[in-house]
Each structure stands twice: as structure tokens, then as C-alpha cells.
Design a protein around this motif. Structure first.
Motif, PDB file in Angstrom:
ATOM      1  N   ALA A  89      -0.096  12.604  23.297  1.00  9.46           N
ATOM      2  CA  ALA A  89       0.927  12.406  22.273  1.00  9.46           C
ATOM      3  C   ALA A  89       1.828  13.619  22.337  1.00  9.46           C
ATOM      4  O   ALA A  89       1.378  14.720  22.661  1.00  9.46           O
ATOM      5  N   SER A  90       3.113  13.427  22.025  1.00  8.90           N
ATOM      6  CA  SER A  90       4.036  14.551  22.054  1.00  8.90           C
ATOM      7  C   SER A  90       4.985  14.473  20.869  1.00  8.90           C
ATOM      8  O   SER A  90       5.160  13.419  20.255  1.00  8.90           O
ATOM      9  N   ALA A  91       5.582  15.607  20.554  1.00  5.78           N
ATOM     10  CA  ALA A  91       6.580  15.667  19.494  1.00  5.78           C
ATOM     11  C   ALA A  91       7.690  16.602  19.928  1.00  5.78           C
ATOM     12  O   ALA A  91       7.436  17.650  20.518  1.00  5.78           O
ATOM     13  N   SER A 103       3.309  20.101  31.107  1.00  6.78           N
ATOM     14  CA  SER A 103       4.377  19.252  30.599  1.00  6.78           C
ATOM     15  C   SER A 103       3.785  17.873  30.308  1.00  6.78           C
ATOM     16  O   SER A 103       2.641  17.579  30.686  1.00  6.78           O
ATOM     17  N   GLU A 104       4.555  17.028  29.666  1.00  6.75           N
ATOM     18  CA  GLU A 104       4.093  15.664  29.409  1.00  6.75           C
ATOM     19  C   GLU A 104       3.839  14.938  30.726  1.00  6.75           C
ATOM     20  O   GLU A 104       2.825  14.260  30.898  1.00  6.75           O
ATOM     21  N   ARG A 105       4.749  15.116  31.676  1.00  3.87           N
ATOM     22  CA  ARG A 105       4.612  14.474  32.983  1.00  3.87           C
ATOM     23  C   ARG A 105       3.339  14.940  33.694  1.00  3.87           C
ATOM     24  O   ARG A 105       2.581  14.142  34.252  1.00  3.87           O
ATOM     25  N   GLU A 106       3.091  16.248  33.662  1.00  2.00           N
ATOM     26  CA  GLU A 106       1.904  16.797  34.308  1.00  2.00           C
ATOM     27  C   GLU A 106       0.627  16.336  33.622  1.00  2.00           C
ATOM     28  O   GLU A 106      -0.374  16.032  34.284  1.00  2.00           O
ATOM     29  N   ALA A 107       0.646  16.267  32.295  1.00  2.00           N
ATOM     30  CA  ALA A 107      -0.538  15.850  31.544  1.00  2.00           C
ATOM     31  C   ALA A 107      -0.918  14.408  31.860  1.00  2.00           C
ATOM     32  O   ALA A 107      -2.100  14.074  32.036  1.00  2.00           O
ATOM     33  N   VAL A 108       0.084  13.541  31.933  1.00  2.00           N
ATOM     34  CA  VAL A 108      -0.170  12.136  32.282  1.00  2.00           C
ATOM     35  C   VAL A 108      -0.738  12.040  33.691  1.00  2.00           C
ATOM     36  O   VAL A 108      -1.690  11.287  33.954  1.00  2.00           O
ATOM     37  N   LEU A 156       3.494  16.821  15.089  1.00  2.00           N
ATOM     38  CA  LEU A 156       2.615  16.190  16.071  1.00  2.00           C
ATOM     39  C   LEU A 156       1.321  15.722  15.410  1.00  2.00           C
ATOM     40  O   LEU A 156       0.786  14.651  15.749  1.00  2.00           O
ATOM     41  N   GLY A 157       0.827  16.491  14.442  1.00  2.00           N
ATOM     42  CA  GLY A 157      -0.369  16.074  13.703  1.00  2.00           C
ATOM     43  C   GLY A 157      -0.160  14.768  12.958  1.00  2.00           C
ATOM     44  O   GLY A 157      -1.056  13.915  12.904  1.00  2.00           O
ATOM     45  N   ASN A 158       1.036  14.586  12.399  1.00  2.00           N
ATOM     46  CA  ASN A 158       1.350  13.325  11.714  1.00  2.00           C
ATOM     47  C   ASN A 158       1.304  12.148  12.681  1.00  2.00           C
ATOM     48  O   ASN A 158       0.849  11.050  12.338  1.00  2.00           O
ATOM     49  N   LYS A 159       1.781  12.380  13.904  1.00  2.00           N
ATOM     50  CA  LYS A 159       1.741  11.311  14.909  1.00  2.00           C
ATOM     51  C   LYS A 159       0.304  11.001  15.308  1.00  2.00           C
ATOM     52  O   LYS A 159      -0.089   9.826  15.407  1.00  2.00           O
TER      53      LYS A 159
END
Length: 443
Positions: free
Chosen positions: A248-250, A236-241, A336-339
Motif C-alpha cells: 500500500a502507498s500514500a 520504491s513501489e515498483r521495486e517492492a512489487v 497510509l495508516g488510514n489506507k
């Protein structure tokens, strides 16, 4: 050794009262069913808002029982990021489940017959004719420890790729054994039946003279909650941080089939990637449409270390009954690639809600049609339809930050580009827009 796991039963006052159940075995399930079939259960309290807890909530609601889920954390479904979990929470509450978050059970009270009647939490008292403990499980390693077998950092049995323990010719598999997380490379304990089956096969091959290995897991999970399908794979985003990734996430809503095909349903995909390498780190998907196929696609990509760009070029099966011409996974990868390439800048709905709560000074711009806006909009927003934005752009203050939103995010991204091209420097668009907004709308 395949001693599995055992449910966590906290030493709370009243925990031994009648009609307080765990759910781990068929025997447990039969006891719960008999209690429900007695016709005496009007109110049920489920302690824990994880996968099993929500599955039980659905089934009890379908039996006409009032259900309250008590979760110590500030969200149900702890493996998911909060924004995605709130989408599920909104759905279960619409189905009649009461969700009590950020509150823990302190004790239980019963009647003269020794059956539970009340659940006492830190903030309230809940009537209960039945309680189901769904707090979680822990690896059952008693036998292994008595035998002198090494226990890993996850508190499960430490094994190598061959499923061997530190004692020759002794193997461990299933919920009592730890594994390696394929994204982090670190020991992980994720108890799933699919993992246990693969571990068992590898151990059997090696124990009978063959040679095989089990490389690890991604924590791939899926659950049905009423009409929603909920899946997660990787971090998850939380776990990755927490693991130290710069991410980056989308958050991308899309149809599970061609939009004009009968029976098309929305799904919302959250993709997480490493900013530096552009490698995919994980995904979460929620929706009434086909979720499992997309989770499995991403699980395969993660297994082989794919980047966001590589995922966006996958040659996936297409026909209108099965997917859009660009599958939802590819659409999410492109967003996500655009970000990652700096073409766009988004913001998650819960971040917008938090900023509104703090009273921050920015413009929240709704670019939907007049009819859509009148049917329901975020109360603090300003409205300029997308097709009028270029001609009315002078009405906006370029010194202020502007966050655009629409129904699903596409028009918001178009508005973002119009504003950037016109020289507005402080612009973002809201990922997922209204479809991912769980905080209520005004009319």
C-alpha cells in the motif's frame, strides 16, 4: 581491495570524438570545466537522466548553455517511481532543460577537427558542442577476478559482514563490493560514498585485530536539482512489487514547517508499506522544503523494522521554525495508516491520468473553492466546493465511481468521507491532488 567503480561507456559509433566526457574523477571534472570555460559550448547533451546527469544539467544551465537530457527509460531518475520522477522532470523543464525520454543514443557525429557536433538518437538529431555520458557505473573487479576472489550475484565482489572476501585476510570495500539490502535481505550493489566510508571503517577495525560488522544498506540517496530536493530510501513501489510484496502507498503533500511560519515550503512524501505486516518498505520525498531530515527519519525507522503505526507515534522535535505540530513524516504515516486499516481508499495521480486517457467513465470531482477552480483545474473534472457538497450531493450519480481532488489532498479526503457516509460505495480520493499533478491544467 578498494578499486571502486568505472563509468559505463557504450561502444557507439563516434564515441571517441572530442568533447565527449564521462564524470567520475576530479580530472574528468577539470576537463569538462575547461571545455565550458573555452566559450565554445552553446549546446550540451547529457546521456542519462540519473543523479549525476541532473546535477550536471543544472550547472550547465547556470553557465548559460542549452542542455538536453536523453534518457532511454520513460522517466528521469530511474530509482524513483514514475509519478515522483515526473514532478522533478516538470521542474527541470521549467528551468530550461529539454528532456528527451523513451529514446536512446545510437551514434555521434563530429567535424573535421574530430570534435562532436551531433548526437543521433533513435528519433532525432541533437546539436552538441559537448556530450556528457552519465549512463551509470559498474564495479571495477578486474584485480579481484585475477586474484581468484569470488564475485557476487550483483557482479560486485562478494563479502561477508566483516567485509572479508573468500580469500583469508583479503577485504573489499566501497564501490567494488556488494552488500545486503536491509529490506529484502538480498545482495545489493548500491555505490555511494557514505556506504564506502562505513565499509572502510569496518574493514580497518577487523584487519587490525578488532571485531566489527556492516549489516547492509537501504539505498538512501538525496540530490539537489535546481530548487528541488529529491530523496529516496528503501524500496520504491515498483521495486517492492517486483520483490513480491503486497503493498500500500500514500502520496502526501505537507509543509516542512508550521504553515504560518515565514519560509515554509511544500514537500511531497510517498510512503510504501507491506499490507500484511504494516512494516514500512520505503519512501520518496520531493520538494523545495527540508527533505533530508525526513529521509533520515525514515532510514532510521527502516533500519529497525518499524511499522507505519510506530512511525506515526514517533516523538519528533517540534517548534514552528522546524516542523508542523505533526511532522510531515507523521502526517504521511497517518494517511497510509488510514489506507491500511480500510478507512480510506486513494488513487495516485498518474493512475487517474491513465484512466482519463483511456476514456473510462468516472466522475473526477474538484472540491476546491470557486476561485481555485477558475485559476486552473483538471479539464475533465466537475466542480462542487467542499462546503457545498453535502447540500448538492443529489447532483452526483451514486452508481458511478467518484474520485475527489483538491489542492493537497486533505479536502479531497474530507469529501471522500462525506460521500461514503451518504452511501456512495464507489469513491476514491486522489493522493497529492493538484500538488502532485504533472499533466497540465485547464482554465
Amino acid at each position: 581491495i578498494a578499486t571502486g567503480a568505472q563509468p559505463i561507456v557504450p561502444p557507439l559509433t563516434g564515441i571517441s570524438l572530442g568533447n565527449i566526457f564521462t564524470l567520475r574523477t576530479v580530472k574528468d571534472a577539470l576537463k569538462i570545466r575547461a571545455c565550458v570555460d573555452s566559450g565554445m559550448v552553446k549546446n550540451a547533451v547529457i546521456v542519462g537522466g540519473g543523479l549525476i546527469g541532473l546535477e550536471m544539467a543544472e550547472n550547465l544551465i547556470l553557465r548559460g548553455i542549452k542542455v538536453t537530457v536523453v534518457e532511454l527509460l520513460d522517466q528521469i531518475l530511474p530509482p524513483l517511481d514514475k509519478g515522483m520522477a515526473l514532478l522533478v522532470q516538470k521542474h527541470v523543464m521549467e528551468k530550461g532543460v529539454e528532456v528527451v525520454a523513451s529514446d536512446g543514443v545510437k551514434s555521434f557525429e563530429g567535424n573535421s577537427s574530430g570534435a562532436v557536433t551531433t548526437v543521433i538518437t533513435g528519433k532525432r538529431q541533437l546539436p552538441a558542442d559537448m556530450v556528457i555520458l552519465s549512463i551509470g557505473i559498474k564495479p571495477n573487479t578486474n584485480l579481484a577476478q585475477e586474484a581468484g576472489i569470488e564475485i557476487g550475484t550483483t557482479r560486485a565482489i562478494k563479502v561477508n559482514e566483516r567485509m572479508e572476501t573468500n580469500i583469508p585476510d583479503v577485504y573489499a570495500v566501497g564501490d567494488c563490493a556488494e552488500s545486503i539490502h536491509l529490506v529484502t535481505g538480498k545482495p545489493a550493489w548500491i555505490a555511494l560514498g557514505s556506504t564506502a566510508a562505513k565499509m572502510g571503517r569496518v574493514a580497518a577495525i577487523n584487519a587490525t585485530g578488532g571485531s566489527d560488522s556492516f549489516k547492509g544498506v537501504l539505498g538512501t540517496l538525496i540530490v539537489k536539482v535546481f530548487e528541488l530536493h529529491v530523496g529516496k530510501v528503501g524500496l520504491s513501489e515498483r521495486e517492492a512489487v517486483k520483490e513480491g510484496f503486497q503493498i500500500a502507498s500514500a502520496l502526501v503533500p505537507a509543509g516542512d514547517k508550521a504553515h504560518y511560519y515565514p519560509g515554509t515550503r511544500d514537500i511531497i512524501i510517498k510512503l510504501i508499506a507491506d499490507k500484511t505486516t504494516k512494516k514500512l518498505l520505503g519512501a520518496e520525498i520531493v520538494g523545495e522544503g527540508v527533505v533530508d531530515k525526513r529521509i533520515d527519519i525514515i532510514a532510521t525507522a527502516l533500519t529497525f523494522g518499524a511499522t507505519v503505526d510506530q512511525v506515526s507515534k514517533l516523538d519528533l522535535a517540534y517548534a514552528p521554525p522546524y516542523a508542523m505540530s505533526m511532522d510531515a513524516v507523521i502526517v504521511a504515516a497517518n494517511v497510509l495508516g488510514n489506507k491500511l486499516s480500510g478507512k480510506t481508499m486513494g488513487i495516485l495521480p498518474h493512475e487517474v491520468a491513465e484512466r482519463l486517457d483511456r476514456g473510462e467513465d468516472f466522475v473526477l470531482l474538484d472540491v476546491r473553492t470557486e476561485m481555485e477552480y477558475q485559476s486552473g483545474h483538471i479539464k475533465e473534472s466537475r466542480h462542487i466546493p467542499l462546503d457545498k457538497l453535502a447540500s448538492r450531493i443529489h447532483e452526483l450519480d451514486s452508481s458511478k465511481e467518484i474520485i475527489t481532488y483538491c489542492r493537497a489532498g486533505l479536502r479531497a479526503a474530507h469529501a471522500y468521507r462525506i460521500l461514503k457516509n451518504a452511501g456512495f460505495d464507489h469513491v476514491k480520493y486522489m493522493d497529492g491532488s493538484i500538488l502532485a499533478w504533472t499533466y497540465g491544467l485547464g482554465k
